[in-house]
Write an enzyme that holds these catalytic residues in place. Structure first.
Site, PDB file in Angstrom:
ATOM      1  CD  GLU A 174      -2.562  -1.917   0.565  1.00  0.00           C
ATOM      2  OE1 GLU A 174      -1.599  -2.693   0.772  1.00  0.00           O
ATOM      3  OE2 GLU A 174      -3.652  -2.322   0.119  1.00  0.00           O
ATOM      4  CE1 TYR A 179       0.452   3.833   5.397  1.00  0.00           C
ATOM      5  CE2 TYR A 179      -0.454   1.726   4.699  1.00  0.00           C
ATOM      6  CZ  TYR A 179      -0.638   3.011   5.179  1.00  0.00           C
ATOM      7  OH  TYR A 179      -1.907   3.470   5.433  1.00  0.00           O
ATOM      8  NE  ARG A 234      -2.723  -5.845   2.836  1.00  0.00           N
ATOM      9  CZ  ARG A 234      -3.550  -4.955   3.321  1.00  0.00           C
ATOM     10  NH1 ARG A 234      -3.584  -4.730   4.623  1.00  0.00           N
ATOM     11  NH2 ARG A 234      -4.357  -4.287   2.530  1.00  0.00           N
ATOM     12  CG  HIS A 261      -2.900   4.293   1.103  1.00  0.00           C
ATOM     13  ND1 HIS A 261      -3.999   3.485   0.919  1.00  0.00           N
ATOM     14  CD2 HIS A 261      -2.364   3.926   2.288  1.00  0.00           C
ATOM     15  CE1 HIS A 261      -4.135   2.671   1.957  1.00  0.00           C
ATOM     16  NE2 HIS A 261      -3.143   2.913   2.788  1.00  0.00           N
ATOM     17  CD  GLN A 279     -22.348   6.855   2.177  1.00  0.00           C
ATOM     18  OE1 GLN A 279     -22.847   6.078   1.386  1.00  0.00           O
ATOM     19  NE2 GLN A 279     -23.060   7.750   2.808  1.00  0.00           N
TER      20      GLN A 279
END
Ligand code: NAP
Ligand code: SF4
Length: 669
Positions: free
Chosen positions: A165, A167, A215, A253, A340
């Site tokens: 992601e 990081y 991951r 991201h 949401q």
């Protein structure tokens, strides 16, 4: 034996036997930062009770500089260990297993202290990172290993090392963020040195009998991302360094491709995990947009993965596996991937929850105990608010009559379900409809309640919804003007359209009218073409040129506010809607005033001079007003009642608020 035999079968990782193959993926909830660790423990214990095979906690910082934001939770001291112990004890008491995720944010940290391989600012943090020297790198590795050792002390069954992601560890892997010329940069061997060394040291800290999940980013979706050969090289090195299992990470991201939003096809990235599986001998975990037991079972049954990771589905229903095992998969409250109440909250600094399940992260405060006295309750209107109130009250023991004037329950959810990319709403309607069969609910469809018929109840709840607002723009005879409801219910619309109002519904209607063919969400190849995603074995990082389908119509999306349309859309999804419409050539204009509608089109003023938009159809998406005629009748008759959802406040109405308000009211009756 149920039909989900693969999902429900045990698996052993580094000597730890998990009761099934469902991993609850890591999510930042914000609960740790409240300082009330009994809430953290209650949250995870509920998921363990509901059958999660292995829970992974939200990311814990290994040190201050690695925290996602200043004050982010971690495992820094003896006191922290005692807090985490509350969590692990609670999960183990429910027969579950739990691993702590170690998350070093690197240049993604929202902090002036952030560090990275090279001083390259990320597009998602305002703070440029400091590049680390040799000693600095060693400190990060040592801190990560120390966090792993503390996790063992705190009773965790293992750790997940967050390597994807975008990081910190991921930042070392690619030239996009690693421009070093020392032993930690340059060749791929050097760039992967840090993640591999971290895994080696974490394994040493854990000992042999704890789970070590790594991951791994299978597709970076950023320029200069990893090639597939590099991913495989890394996977094998990580296995050799001591990982028990590889979890899948998809996209950084900062990627401009959606990876978990509701418009992403279900299990849309699982083929990458399947491609990785034969390259290593340890198990692999598929991830992203897996939200139903059938989807998970299919992936496992056809050998694409050894386990499945689901994160948000565990917010929507903590009993995901318990219901699956009991043959009640249809009772699982579905995660609709809307973001949401979960990610949008996280990124606004609010506690995570769930649109479908407002109890998520509020387990200790929003409780649904049996009612002290069973009452007769009338609920009027079977939209999301009314259905939630009815179901909650019925579950607590009240006798509920639910009136709905339409021939089917669901209300505005049916409109949402008709939007391309929002197909998950159909599953939500099905779930609600199934729950309405509760024996304490009498469902009276096609029946409008009246002041007289409501006299017989102890409590009356009005969830009568909203009426579309008519903005009162002068229209000449022959002008073609429709409301958004008419359009979404199938009214014919011309090839050139102006939409009045650019809120959530204006954007939805624009997507509905722009889409010519079937929804790309239901066609993985079309979706990949639209977003420019290609297998990473064909292009570095998995990026290709986006090739969206031609729009079905020429569309103008308008608002009066002098700002960019779509600013108030969801924090984590608004950009997807804006990009989708931009790719379809939709012209989005703010700061306009509406003069009149004629058979020739819509006259607006957006600068000094009036201008004609030569459209065939004008669609009104100008918000709503509460539907209160019954409420007014009850007021006149002196009958006390509660108003919820759109009938209460139409401004800023959405299903999240409606469901939350309904559940809280019914919980208190
Ligand atoms: P909304 O978000 O309040 O937007 C209403 C739009 O109409 C605004 O663009 C507003 O812009 C315009 N408007 C308001 N009064 C007007 C008037 N008198 N004349 C002309 N234009 C007027 O309402 P909505 O789009 O109907 O959505 C309703 C709710 O559902 C919202 O809370 C929304 O967030 C939610 N929703 C959410 C999603 C989602 O994806 N999460 C999707 C659909 C709906 P100006 O005042 O600047 O003209
Ligand atoms: Fe899923 Fe939406 Fe609930 Fe988040 S808020 S868990 S995306 S249903």
């Amino acid at each position: 034996m149920t039909s989900h035999s693969h999902l429900l079968s045990p698996i052993t990782l580094s000597g730890v036997t998990l009761r099934n193959r469902a991993l609850m993926g890591s999510m930042h909830t914000g609960l740790e930062e409240t300082g009330d660790w009994s809430r953290v423990a209650a949250f995870y214990a509920a998921r363990a009770r509901g059958g999660a095979g292995l829970i992974v906690t939200g990311g814990m910082a290994p040190n201050r500089e690695g925290g996602v934001f200043p004050g982010a939770a971690g495992l820094f001291s003896e006191k922290d260990i005692a807090h985490h112990r509350q969590v692990t004890d609670a999960v183990h008491a429910e027969g579950g297993h739990i691993a702590m995720q170690i998350l070093h944010a690197g240049r993604y940290a929202y902090s002036p202290d952030c560090v990275a391989p090279s001083p390259i600012k990320s597009p998602i943090s305002p703070f440029p990172p400091r590049d680390l020297d040799e000693a600095g790198i060693e400190k990060q590795i040592a801190d990560i290993a120390t966090a792993a050792a503390r996790a063992v002390e705190a009773g965790y069954d293992g750790v997940e090392v967050m390597g994807s992601e975008g990081y910190f560890l991921n930042q070392f892997l690619v030239a996009h963020t690693n421009r070093r010329t020392d032993a930690w940069g340059g060749s791929y061997e050097n760039r992967m040195r840090l993640p591999v060394e971290v895994v080696r040291r974490v394994r040493a800290a854990l000992g042999p009998d704890k789970v070590l999940i790594y991951r791994i980013s299978l597709i970076d979706l950023v320029p200069d991302g990893s090639t597939w050969d590099e991913v495989i090289t890394l996977a094998r090195a990580i296995e050799a360094a001591g990982a028990s299992v590889l979890n899948t990470g998809i996209g950084w991201h900062e990627a401009r491709v959606p990876t978990i939003a509701t418009s992403v096809p279900r299990a849309g990235f699982a083929d990458l995990t399947a491609r990785l599986r034969p390259e290593v001998t340890i198990p692999v975990i598929a991830s992203n947009r897996i939200n139903a037991p059938d989807v998970a079972e299919d992936l496992l049954a056809c050998g694409m993965a050894d386990m499945v990771s689901m994160a948000r589905p565990w917010l929507a229903d903590p009993d995901f596996i318990a219901k699956t095992a009991a043959g009640r998969a249809q009772d699982i409250a579905p995660c609709i991937a809307c973001n949401q109440a979960c990610l949008d909250h996280t990124f606004s600094g609010k506690l995570t929850s769930c649109l479908v399940n407002p109890r998520a992260c509020h387990e200790t405060e929003l409780t649904l105990a049996p009612a002290a006295k069973a009452k007769r309750i009338a609920v009027v209107g079977a939209g999301p608010a009314g259905m939630t109130a009815a179901i909650t009250a019925a579950q607590r023991g009240h006798a509920v009559t639910l009136f709905e004037a339409a021939p089917r329950p669901g209300g505005q959810l049916h409109l949402a379900a008709s939007i391309p990319g929002k197909e998950e709403f159909k599953g939500l309607i099905d779930w609600f409809t199934g729950q309405l069969t509760h024996p304490n609910i009498t469902l009276r469809l096609g029946e409008a309640a009246s002041a007289e018929s409501l006299q017989a109840y102890d409590e009356v709840i009005l969830s009568t919804g909203v009426t579309p607002r008519d903005p009162g723009i002068p229209a000449e005879p022959g002008a073609h003007v429709l409301s958004y409801v008419e359009v979404l219910q199938g009214a014919p619309v011309g090839p050139r359209v102006a939409l009045i109002g650019a809120g959530g519904i204006g954007f939805d209607v624009a997507e509905f009218l722009a889409e010519a063919g079937p929804s790309p969400t239901l066609d993985l190849a079309a979706w990949r073409r639209e977003w420019g995603v290609t297998p990473p074995w064909l292009a570095r990082g998995g990026l290709a040129r986006p090739q969206p389908e031609a729009p079905a119509r020429q569309i103008w999306l308008l608002q009066r506010k002098p700002e960019k349309p779509g600013r108030k859309l969801g924090k984590t999804t608004g950009w997807i809607h804006r990009a989708t419409l931009a790719a379809k050539g939709v012209q989005m204009l703010g700061g306009v005033s509406y003069d009149r509608i004629t058979p020739q089109g819509l006259w607006i003023t957006s600068g000094d001079a009036p201008e004609l938009l030569p459209v065939d159809t004008v669609v009104l998406c100008a918000g709503q007003t509460p539907a209160r005629s019954l409420s007014d009748q009850l007021d006149r008759a002196g009958l006390a009642h509660h108003r919820i959802g759109g009938a209460d406040v139409a401004a800023e109405l959405d299903a999240k608020r409606a469901i939350d308000q309904a559940m809280r009211l019914a919980a208190a009756m």
